[in-house]
Design a protein around this motif. Structure first.
Motif, PDB file in Angstrom:
ATOM      1  N   LEU A  21       0.849  -1.181   0.000  1.00  0.00           N
ATOM      2  CA  LEU A  21       0.000   0.000   0.000  1.00  0.00           C
ATOM      3  C   LEU A  21       0.883   1.227   0.000  1.00  0.00           C
ATOM      4  N   LEU A  22       0.332   2.334  -0.482  1.00  0.00           N
ATOM      5  CA  LEU A  22       1.119   3.560  -0.525  1.00  0.00           C
ATOM      6  C   LEU A  22       1.470   4.062   0.859  1.00  0.00           C
ATOM      7  N   THR A  23       0.720   3.653   1.864  1.00  0.00           N
ATOM      8  CA  THR A  23       0.969   4.149   3.209  1.00  0.00           C
ATOM      9  C   THR A  23       1.885   3.252   4.004  1.00  0.00           C
ATOM     10  N   SER A  24       2.444   2.206   3.401  1.00  0.00           N
ATOM     11  CA  SER A  24       3.428   1.386   4.098  1.00  0.00           C
ATOM     12  C   SER A  24       4.580   1.120   3.164  1.00  0.00           C
ATOM     13  N   CYS A  25       5.793   0.960   3.715  1.00  0.00           N
ATOM     14  CA  CYS A  25       6.948   0.786   2.870  1.00  0.00           C
ATOM     15  C   CYS A  25       8.069   0.106   3.631  1.00  0.00           C
ATOM     16  N   GLU A  26       8.853  -0.677   2.909  1.00  0.00           N
ATOM     17  CA  GLU A  26      10.009  -1.342   3.479  1.00  0.00           C
ATOM     18  C   GLU A  26      11.136  -1.247   2.462  1.00  0.00           C
ATOM     19  N   LYS A  27      12.373  -1.131   2.942  1.00  0.00           N
ATOM     20  CA  LYS A  27      13.474  -0.930   2.015  1.00  0.00           C
ATOM     21  C   LYS A  27      14.777  -1.220   2.718  1.00  0.00           C
ATOM     22  N   GLU A  28      15.728  -1.795   2.002  1.00  0.00           N
ATOM     23  CA  GLU A  28      17.065  -1.966   2.549  1.00  0.00           C
ATOM     24  C   GLU A  28      17.847  -0.693   2.308  1.00  0.00           C
ATOM     25  N   ILE A  29      18.333  -0.075   3.384  1.00  0.00           N
ATOM     26  CA  ILE A  29      18.940   1.241   3.251  1.00  0.00           C
ATOM     27  C   ILE A  29      20.105   1.416   4.204  1.00  0.00           C
ATOM     28  N   ASP A  30      20.887   2.453   3.951  1.00  0.00           N
ATOM     29  CA  ASP A  30      21.876   2.966   4.894  1.00  0.00           C
ATOM     30  C   ASP A  30      21.358   4.313   5.372  1.00  0.00           C
ATOM     31  N   MET A  34      18.635 -13.637  15.236  1.00  0.00           N
ATOM     32  CA  MET A  34      19.377 -12.731  14.363  1.00  0.00           C
ATOM     33  C   MET A  34      19.180 -11.291  14.823  1.00  0.00           C
ATOM     34  N   THR A  35      20.176 -10.457  14.561  1.00  0.00           N
ATOM     35  CA  THR A  35      20.114  -9.055  14.989  1.00  0.00           C
ATOM     36  C   THR A  35      19.571  -8.127  13.913  1.00  0.00           C
ATOM     37  N   LYS A  36      19.518  -8.583  12.688  1.00  0.00           N
ATOM     38  CA  LYS A  36      19.061  -7.728  11.586  1.00  0.00           C
ATOM     39  C   LYS A  36      17.583  -7.400  11.740  1.00  0.00           C
ATOM     40  N   LYS A  37      17.256  -6.105  11.661  1.00  0.00           N
ATOM     41  CA  LYS A  37      15.881  -5.651  11.814  1.00  0.00           C
ATOM     42  C   LYS A  37      15.312  -5.188  10.477  1.00  0.00           C
ATOM     43  N   THR A  38      14.055  -5.494  10.280  1.00  0.00           N
ATOM     44  CA  THR A  38      13.292  -4.957   9.163  1.00  0.00           C
ATOM     45  C   THR A  38      12.286  -3.967   9.721  1.00  0.00           C
ATOM     46  N   PHE A  39      12.211  -2.790   9.100  1.00  0.00           N
ATOM     47  CA  PHE A  39      11.331  -1.725   9.569  1.00  0.00           C
ATOM     48  C   PHE A  39      10.252  -1.431   8.529  1.00  0.00           C
ATOM     49  N   GLU A  40       9.106  -0.992   8.997  1.00  0.00           N
ATOM     50  CA  GLU A  40       8.025  -0.551   8.122  1.00  0.00           C
ATOM     51  C   GLU A  40       7.242   0.546   8.823  1.00  0.00           C
ATOM     52  N   VAL A  41       6.757   1.528   8.061  1.00  0.00           N
ATOM     53  CA  VAL A  41       5.955   2.601   8.643  1.00  0.00           C
ATOM     54  C   VAL A  41       4.541   2.572   8.089  1.00  0.00           C
ATOM     55  N   PHE A  42       3.587   2.862   8.967  1.00  0.00           N
ATOM     56  CA  PHE A  42       2.171   2.970   8.601  1.00  0.00           C
ATOM     57  C   PHE A  42       1.671   4.343   9.008  1.00  0.00           C
ATOM     58  N   SER A  43       0.729   4.875   8.245  1.00  0.00           N
ATOM     59  CA  SER A  43      -0.049   6.029   8.697  1.00  0.00           C
ATOM     60  C   SER A  43      -1.522   5.632   8.660  1.00  0.00           C
ATOM     61  N   ASP A  44      -2.373   6.462   9.261  1.00  0.00           N
ATOM     62  CA  ASP A  44      -3.810   6.171   9.223  1.00  0.00           C
ATOM     63  C   ASP A  44      -4.534   7.040   8.206  1.00  0.00           C
ATOM     64  N   ASN A  45      -3.814   7.532   7.204  1.00  0.00           N
ATOM     65  CA  ASN A  45      -4.459   8.303   6.147  1.00  0.00           C
ATOM     66  C   ASN A  45      -5.455   7.443   5.374  1.00  0.00           C
TER      67      ASN A  45
END
Length: 271
Positions: free
Chosen positions: A13-22, A166-177
């Motif tokens: 969805l446009l209101t959630s996203c995940e990405k491998e980043i620095d 494992m220590t590697k974390k995956t992050f994702e953000v949500f909004s309530d729009n």
């Protein structure tokens, strides 16, 4: 800060996203990098101060050891943090409470840096439900965080998860729009392939334990992480445009963030 990893698993969805980043995307070194967190859980709370390095260099971040770090809130609570090494400054008696606005002030290398963050109210993390889908011979597992968004528009969430030990974390953000005031309908997509070049990339299979943390975050922190993910998609290491840095809520040119947020944790064994 490059050690915080985001993995893209789906553009669901446009209101959630995940990405491998620095986190340090700008190809330069020597900037102050601040990572500060105040939560509704008992302290100590940590503010880490380092210097940035170019993303072409190894992940060796010089610690800033002689800063003065002060946190306070809008009720008059204040504390000067103690340095414990590796760029980390910790509280000893400070308390995080929902609804309060927190201020961070840092004096380091002849400059002052200031940030504010308001801790949202708790949105109950009621549980996790598992689902899966198969494409060809590959099965992808998903987890649905169970919570009900409050009726008032403007809630923002940060989820992270780890797998097994494992220590590697995956992050994702949500909004309530989208789906404001409703039961959450946005899943977390779990990794569905191994990476021979990175042993921390693990394909989730039945029997794995997934640990999920839910944070209620303020608007500035949501903007920071959303921009971070967008920057990584459009540029950064391996991208096609000049890399840049996300909009920090810390003034005077510092990189990083200062976040006052709630924390709740759940885990589930994949069936």
């Amino acid at each position: 800060m490059k050690n915080i990893i985001f993995i893209i698993l789906s553009l669901f969805l446009l209101t959630s996203c995940e990405k491998e980043i620095d986190l340090d995307l700008d190809d330069k070194s020597g900037n102050i990098v601040i990572e500060g967190n105040i939560t509704n859980q008992p302290g100590p709370y940590i503010v880490r101060i380092t210097k940035s390095v170019a993303f072409t260099q190894n992940n060796q971040y010089p610690a800033v050891a002689d800063a003065q770090v002060v946190v306070s809130d809008n009720t008059g609570q204040t504390e000067t943090l103690q340095y414990v090494g590796d760029g980390k400054y910790i509280t000893t008696a400070f308390t995080g409470v929902t609804g309060r606005t927190y201020t961070l002030k840092i004096q380091a290398e002849g400059k002052q840096y200031t940030a504010q963050s308001t801790m949202p109210e708790v949105v109950n993390f009621d549980g996790l439900t598992q689902d899966s889908f198969t494409f060809g011979s590959e099965t992808t597992y998903t987890l649905l965080p169970v919570f009900t968004d409050p009726a008032v528009l403007g809630n923002r969430y940060l989820f992270n998860f780890t797998i097994n030990n494992m220590t590697k974390k995956t992050f994702e953000v949500f909004s309530d729009n989208v789906n404001n005031g409703m039961v959450n309908q946005r899943p977390l997509f779990l990794p569905n392939e191994d990476n021979d070049d990175d042993p921390t990339d693990h394909k989730v299979v039945p029997g794995d334990t997934v640990y999920v943390e839910m944070q209620s975050i303020d608007h500035n922190i949501f903007t920071y992480y959303s921009a971070l993910l967008q920057i990584s998609e459009d540029g950064g290491p391996g991208g096609g445009v000049t890399p840049s840095n996300p909009p920090s809520n810390i003034d005077n040119g510092a990189l990083g963030y200062f976040s006052a947020h709630t924390v709740q944790k759940r885990s589930i064994i994949i069936q």
